[in-house]
Design a protein around this motif. Structure first.
Motif, short mmCIF file in Angstrom:
data_model
loop_
_atom_site.label_atom_id
_atom_site.label_comp_id
_atom_site.label_asym_id
_atom_site.label_seq_id
_atom_site.Cartn_x
_atom_site.Cartn_y
_atom_site.Cartn_z
N LYS A 153 0.82 -1.22 0.00
CA LYS A 153 0.00 0.00 0.00
C LYS A 153 0.85 1.27 0.00
O LYS A 153 0.33 2.37 -0.10
CB LYS A 153 -0.91 0.03 1.23
CG LYS A 153 -1.70 -1.22 1.49
CD LYS A 153 -2.64 -1.56 0.36
CE LYS A 153 -3.57 -2.67 0.84
NZ LYS A 153 -4.08 -3.53 -0.08
N ARG A 154 2.15 1.15 0.12
CA ARG A 154 3.02 2.32 0.28
C ARG A 154 2.91 3.34 -0.85
O ARG A 154 2.74 4.53 -0.61
CB ARG A 154 4.48 1.89 0.43
CG ARG A 154 4.78 1.23 1.73
CD ARG A 154 6.22 0.81 1.81
NE ARG A 154 6.45 0.06 3.05
CZ ARG A 154 7.54 -0.59 3.33
NH1 ARG A 154 8.54 -0.62 2.46
NH2 ARG A 154 7.66 -1.24 4.48
N LEU A 155 3.05 2.89 -2.08
CA LEU A 155 3.01 3.81 -3.22
C LEU A 155 1.65 4.48 -3.31
O LEU A 155 1.56 5.67 -3.62
CB LEU A 155 3.34 3.08 -4.52
CG LEU A 155 3.29 3.93 -5.78
CD1 LEU A 155 4.33 5.05 -5.72
CD2 LEU A 155 3.52 3.07 -7.01
N LYS A 175 1.50 7.19 -0.66
CA LYS A 175 2.42 8.29 -1.00
C LYS A 175 1.83 9.18 -2.08
O LYS A 175 1.93 10.41 -2.02
CB LYS A 175 3.76 7.72 -1.45
CG LYS A 175 4.79 8.79 -1.75
CD LYS A 175 6.11 8.18 -2.14
CE LYS A 175 7.11 9.28 -2.45
NZ LYS A 175 8.36 8.77 -2.93
N ASP A 176 1.19 8.59 -3.08
CA ASP A 176 0.61 9.37 -4.17
C ASP A 176 -0.77 9.96 -3.83
O ASP A 176 -1.21 10.91 -4.48
CB ASP A 176 0.49 8.51 -5.43
CG ASP A 176 1.84 8.23 -6.06
OD1 ASP A 176 2.82 8.92 -5.72
OD2 ASP A 176 1.92 7.31 -6.88
N THR A 177 -1.43 9.39 -2.84
CA THR A 177 -2.77 9.87 -2.47
C THR A 177 -2.69 11.06 -1.52
O THR A 177 -3.46 12.01 -1.64
CB THR A 177 -3.59 8.73 -1.83
OG1 THR A 177 -3.75 7.69 -2.81
CG2 THR A 177 -4.96 9.21 -1.41
N PHE A 178 -1.76 11.02 -0.58
CA PHE A 178 -1.62 12.11 0.39
C PHE A 178 -0.64 13.14 -0.15
O PHE A 178 0.52 12.82 -0.45
CB PHE A 178 -1.12 11.59 1.73
CG PHE A 178 -2.06 10.61 2.38
CD1 PHE A 178 -3.42 10.63 2.17
CD2 PHE A 178 -1.56 9.65 3.24
CE1 PHE A 178 -4.27 9.73 2.77
CE2 PHE A 178 -2.40 8.74 3.87
CZ PHE A 178 -3.76 8.78 3.63
N GLU A 201 -5.09 16.18 -7.62
CA GLU A 201 -5.42 15.35 -8.77
C GLU A 201 -5.01 13.92 -8.45
O GLU A 201 -3.90 13.50 -8.80
CB GLU A 201 -4.73 15.88 -10.02
CG GLU A 201 -5.24 17.25 -10.41
CD GLU A 201 -4.68 17.72 -11.73
OE1 GLU A 201 -4.33 16.89 -12.57
OE2 GLU A 201 -4.60 18.95 -11.91
N PRO A 202 -5.91 13.18 -7.84
CA PRO A 202 -5.57 11.81 -7.42
C PRO A 202 -5.32 10.89 -8.62
O PRO A 202 -5.98 10.99 -9.65
CB PRO A 202 -6.80 11.36 -6.64
CG PRO A 202 -7.91 12.21 -7.14
CD PRO A 202 -7.30 13.51 -7.54
N ARG A 203 -4.33 10.02 -8.46
CA ARG A 203 -4.00 9.06 -9.52
C ARG A 203 -4.80 7.79 -9.41
O ARG A 203 -4.90 7.03 -10.37
CB ARG A 203 -2.51 8.72 -9.44
CG ARG A 203 -1.60 9.85 -9.78
CD ARG A 203 -0.15 9.46 -9.69
NE ARG A 203 0.13 8.27 -10.46
CZ ARG A 203 1.25 7.57 -10.36
NH1 ARG A 203 2.18 7.95 -9.51
NH2 ARG A 203 1.44 6.49 -11.08
N TYR A 204 -5.31 7.51 -8.22
CA TYR A 204 -5.96 6.23 -7.96
C TYR A 204 -7.40 6.41 -7.52
O TYR A 204 -7.75 7.41 -6.89
CB TYR A 204 -5.19 5.48 -6.86
CG TYR A 204 -3.75 5.25 -7.23
CD1 TYR A 204 -3.40 4.29 -8.17
CD2 TYR A 204 -2.73 5.98 -6.64
CE1 TYR A 204 -2.08 4.08 -8.52
CE2 TYR A 204 -1.40 5.77 -6.98
CZ TYR A 204 -1.08 4.81 -7.92
OH TYR A 204 0.22 4.60 -8.27
N PRO A 205 -8.25 5.43 -7.83
CA PRO A 205 -9.66 5.52 -7.43
C PRO A 205 -9.86 5.78 -5.94
O PRO A 205 -10.73 6.59 -5.57
CB PRO A 205 -10.24 4.17 -7.85
CG PRO A 205 -9.41 3.78 -9.03
CD PRO A 205 -8.02 4.25 -8.69
N CYS A 206 -9.07 5.16 -5.08
CA CYS A 206 -9.27 5.39 -3.64
C CYS A 206 -9.05 6.85 -3.28
O CYS A 206 -9.69 7.37 -2.37
CB CYS A 206 -8.40 4.46 -2.81
SG CYS A 206 -6.62 4.65 -3.07
N GLY A 207 -8.19 7.55 -4.00
CA GLY A 207 -7.96 8.97 -3.75
C GLY A 207 -9.05 9.87 -4.30
O GLY A 207 -9.10 11.06 -3.98
#
Length: 157
Positions: A85-87, A90-93, A116-122
């Protein structure tokens, strides 16, 4: 047609339909069955949708959509553990605001979610509620926190 998931208050406004949503997130950043770059991630009209070409088994799934999570939920809590889950974290916060003792041996860490979140969870951000992340020390290693306890709770402010 009456949608059993939707209701309106006395002024005709949409009411929240989910008080608390507990979600996980995958090492690819998916949540529910909302996968990166999949058209279902951008669905705006349906509350619940089927997917028959999931990039992760099983191929056929059912999911609630982003409008339910963002507009019709009051509290959303993400839970995740481990280095996979690290990456994603890091990209979400985008940045941290501060750390405080949360009691029971964990720290609370206030964070700002990336614009601008890269992932759906963000992309999950309840408009009329709270967003919390409960993750372990292995998951937050890339966040450069000043100190880590057994658990960390990140609260989007």
């Amino acid at each position: 047609v009456i949608d059993p998931l939707m209701s309106s208050d006395k002024d005709g406004k949409k009411k929240m339909i989910l008080d608390c949503v507990l979600l996980g997130f995958g090492p690819d950043g998916h949540t529910c069955s909302l996968f990166p770059n999949h058209p279902l991630l951008y669905e705006k009209n349906l509350l619940v949708a089927g997917i028959d070409d999931s990039p992760k088994p099983p191929d056929k799934r059912i999911t609630i959509t982003r409008p339910v999570l963002n507009e019709l939920s009051t509290d959303v809590i993400f839970v995740g553990a481990g280095e996979s889950k690290r990456l994603i974290l890091k990209d979400t916060f985008d940045s941290g605001i501060g750390t405080r003792e949360g009691g029971l041996g964990y720290l609370e860490y206030d964070v700002v979610i990336a614009d601008e979140p890269r992932y759906p969870c963000g992309m999950i951000r309840p408009k009329n509620g709270t967003l919390s992340w409960v993750v372990d020390a292995d998951a937050v290693q890339e966040l450069s926190l000043s100190s880590l306890e057994q658990y960390l709770i990140g609260v989007c402010t």
